[in-house]
Design an enzyme around this catalytic site. Structure first.
Site, PDB file in Angstrom:
ATOM      1  N   SER A 164      12.298  17.666  47.493  1.00 49.99           N
ATOM      2  CA  SER A 164      11.758  17.633  46.127  1.00 49.99           C
ATOM      3  C   SER A 164      10.277  17.943  46.208  1.00 49.99           C
ATOM      4  O   SER A 164       9.705  18.059  47.288  1.00 49.99           O
ATOM      5  CB  SER A 164      11.999  16.263  45.468  1.00 49.99           C
ATOM      6  OG  SER A 164      11.402  15.228  46.228  1.00 49.99           O
ATOM      7  N   VAL A 201      18.275   6.072  42.891  1.00 48.08           N
ATOM      8  CA  VAL A 201      19.359   6.869  42.298  1.00 48.08           C
ATOM      9  C   VAL A 201      19.215   8.314  42.769  1.00 48.08           C
ATOM     10  O   VAL A 201      18.316   9.024  42.349  1.00 48.08           O
ATOM     11  CB  VAL A 201      19.315   6.800  40.756  1.00 48.08           C
ATOM     12  CG1 VAL A 201      20.485   7.587  40.170  1.00 48.08           C
ATOM     13  CG2 VAL A 201      19.355   5.359  40.284  1.00 48.08           C
ATOM     14  N   GLY A 202      20.136   8.734  43.616  1.00 49.02           N
ATOM     15  CA  GLY A 202      20.039  10.055  44.221  1.00 49.02           C
ATOM     16  C   GLY A 202      19.148   9.987  45.447  1.00 49.02           C
ATOM     17  O   GLY A 202      18.079  10.588  45.484  1.00 49.02           O
ATOM     18  N   THR A 224      24.259   7.966  46.311  1.00 54.07           N
ATOM     19  CA  THR A 224      24.386   9.400  46.524  1.00 54.07           C
ATOM     20  C   THR A 224      25.822   9.822  46.228  1.00 54.07           C
ATOM     21  O   THR A 224      26.739   8.987  46.252  1.00 54.07           O
ATOM     22  CB  THR A 224      24.030   9.784  47.974  1.00 54.07           C
ATOM     23  OG1 THR A 224      24.140  11.204  48.130  1.00 54.07           O
ATOM     24  CG2 THR A 224      24.956   9.112  48.973  1.00 54.07           C
ATOM     25  N   CYS A 386      12.321  30.480  42.624  1.00 55.24           N
ATOM     26  CA  CYS A 386      11.841  29.197  42.106  1.00 55.24           C
ATOM     27  C   CYS A 386      10.329  29.089  42.234  1.00 55.24           C
ATOM     28  O   CYS A 386       9.653  28.596  41.325  1.00 55.24           O
ATOM     29  CB  CYS A 386      12.530  28.051  42.833  1.00 55.24           C
ATOM     30  SG  CYS A 386      14.274  27.835  42.390  1.00 55.24           S
TER      31      CYS A 386
END
Length: 431
Positions: A164, A201-202, A224, A386
């Site tokens: 990320s 979360v994740g 996950t 991206c």
């Protein structure tokens, strides 16, 4: 296929170069290429220049398929990405990053063009169907991307496998340093203290969860939907001697029943889907203790609600969508949560993706040994596209801090810097 320059642009264009075999395609490029120069060599060898050429990249491409102009006219990004993957377009001057920089620099003109506007409206009408992330489909969508070989991710991510946006305070940091700063910046906003129960979360490959346990003494549960990530994260917790304080489970956020002092979600909200935003934030509120704090770190857009790029949706992130803040905040308001802080990271992800692209290119032969040439072309197109979107398009990253109570965090943002400095000093004196 090399993305480095292979041939020079012809010094003189052949007779009839201004006439394209597909007049609508030629007209479209004439109208939308307003910066830089794009020279197109069609399948018959004729050369067609577009753009003023006074600024921006100067790129020459060869179209090896006579039907490619029509495909690009109908679905520009999908056709361009597939053509690069299949080798039916070759870059004769410039690089892949130059080509995508040129495309995204002229994206606003394409979106305003009648063809682009109509296509965008159709995509918006279909976006709820495209983002159908009910439980079974959500698992399949996650597996499509995150259950790829772990060896692939080691080729371009930092050693902690942070997948990320990193946090560049100066822009000169290494990828490893910027990812460490990202984790600490998030922990500072969570005001973590020893013994706090945290829901991640994740949780990816477990790097943030392990950092929260090791640095702040938190007790962390990581969720996950990726079997590959679950196995790696669990092994990492055992190896680090943290399995008593960090556990990873195969569970959707809608299935968890615990209550937590802190909730964090990094790079997962993009997989929720607009139709499920209310459920997502309602769930965060239900899982959060009354004095708790949540932090959502996700990719968003600075323009109004839209849809996911069709090539990205088909090949990289099925079911994914990066929302406008207006969509996110509307769902937060209905959940009854307080928005206690919003930070917008603008060019941080562009720099992160630049590092990833360069590392992937340096290890391209190893990636080809794991998969094949077409996969490598797909992956480098993904990373370069991206990066270009974050440099020239409306894409950004937001960090949304939420709480059930308005006084859950201090009155000013000084506490974030104070926490980070305290943490740095603790590292400096650590044995």
């Amino acid at each position: 296929m090399s993305t480095q320059p292979q041939t020079d642009v012809p010094a003189a264009y052949p007779e009839g170069a201004a006439r394209s075999p597909l007049p609508f395609f030629s007209r479209l490029l004439t109208e939308v290429i307003r910066t830089g120069r794009l020279t197109v060599i069609d399948a018959t060898g004729r050369v067609h220049p577009f753009g003023p050429g006074d600024s921006g990249p100067d790129v020459t491409v060869r179209l090896c398929d006579p039907l490619l102009p029509l495909r690009i006219l109908l679905r520009p990004s999908l056709a361009l990405g597939e053509a690069y993957m299949d080798g039916t377009i070759s870059i004769e001057k410039g690089t892949l990053r130059d080509l995508l920089h040129l495309c995204t620099s002229n994206l606003e003109a394409l979106d305003q063009h009648p063809i682009g506007a109509l296509r965008g409206e159709l995509d918006r009408l279909l976006r709820r169907l495209q983002q159908d992330n009910r439980l079974a489909r959500a698992r399949a969508n996650i597996a499509h991307h995150y259950d790829l070989s772990g060896a692939l991710y080691d080729l371009f991510l930092d050693r902690d496998r942070q997948y990320s946006c990193a946090y560049f305070q100066t822009g000169a940091e290494s990828l490893e340093d910027a990812q460490e700063k990202k984790k600490h910046h998030i922990m500072a906003k969570l005001l973590l203290e020893p013994g706090m129960r945290v829901l991640d979360v994740g949780s990816g490959w477990g790097g943030l969860a392990l950092e929260m346990a090791q640095t702040a003494g938190a007790d962390v549960t990581g969720l996950t939907l990726s079997q590959e990530q679950l196995a790696v994260a669990t092994e990492r917790a055992v190896t680090a001697g943290l399995s008593s304080r960090v556990r990873f489970v195969m569970r959707d956020y809608r299935e968890d029943q615990g209550t937590y002092d802190r909730i964090v979600s990094v790079g997962m909200f993009e997989h929720v889907g607009v139709a499920h935003y209310r459920t997502y934030f309602d769930t965060l509120r239900q899982r959060l203790n009354p004095e708790g704090i949540a932090l959502v770190h996700a990719i968003g857009r600075a323009d109004p609600p839209g849809s996911t790029d069709p090539w990205l949706r088909k090949y990289i992130f099925p079911g994914g969508y990066c929302p406008a803040l207006s969509e996110v905040l509307a769902a937060v308001e209905r959940s009854g949560l307080w928005v206690t802080d919003i930070e917008i990271l603008r060019l941080h992800y562009a720099e992160t993706l630049r590092h990833w692209f360069e590392r992937f290119q340096a290890n391209r032969d190893r990636a080809k040994a794991i998969y094949d040439e077409r996969f490598c072309r797909m992956w480098e197109f993904y990373l370069a596209a991206c990066e270009a979107a974050f440099r020239n398009g409306p894409m950004m990253v937001f960090q949304l801090q939420l709480a059930r109570r308005r006084d859950a965090v201090p009155l000013t943002r000084d506490y974030i810097t104070d926490w980070e400095r305290r943490d740095v000093r603790a590292e400096d004196v650590a044995p």
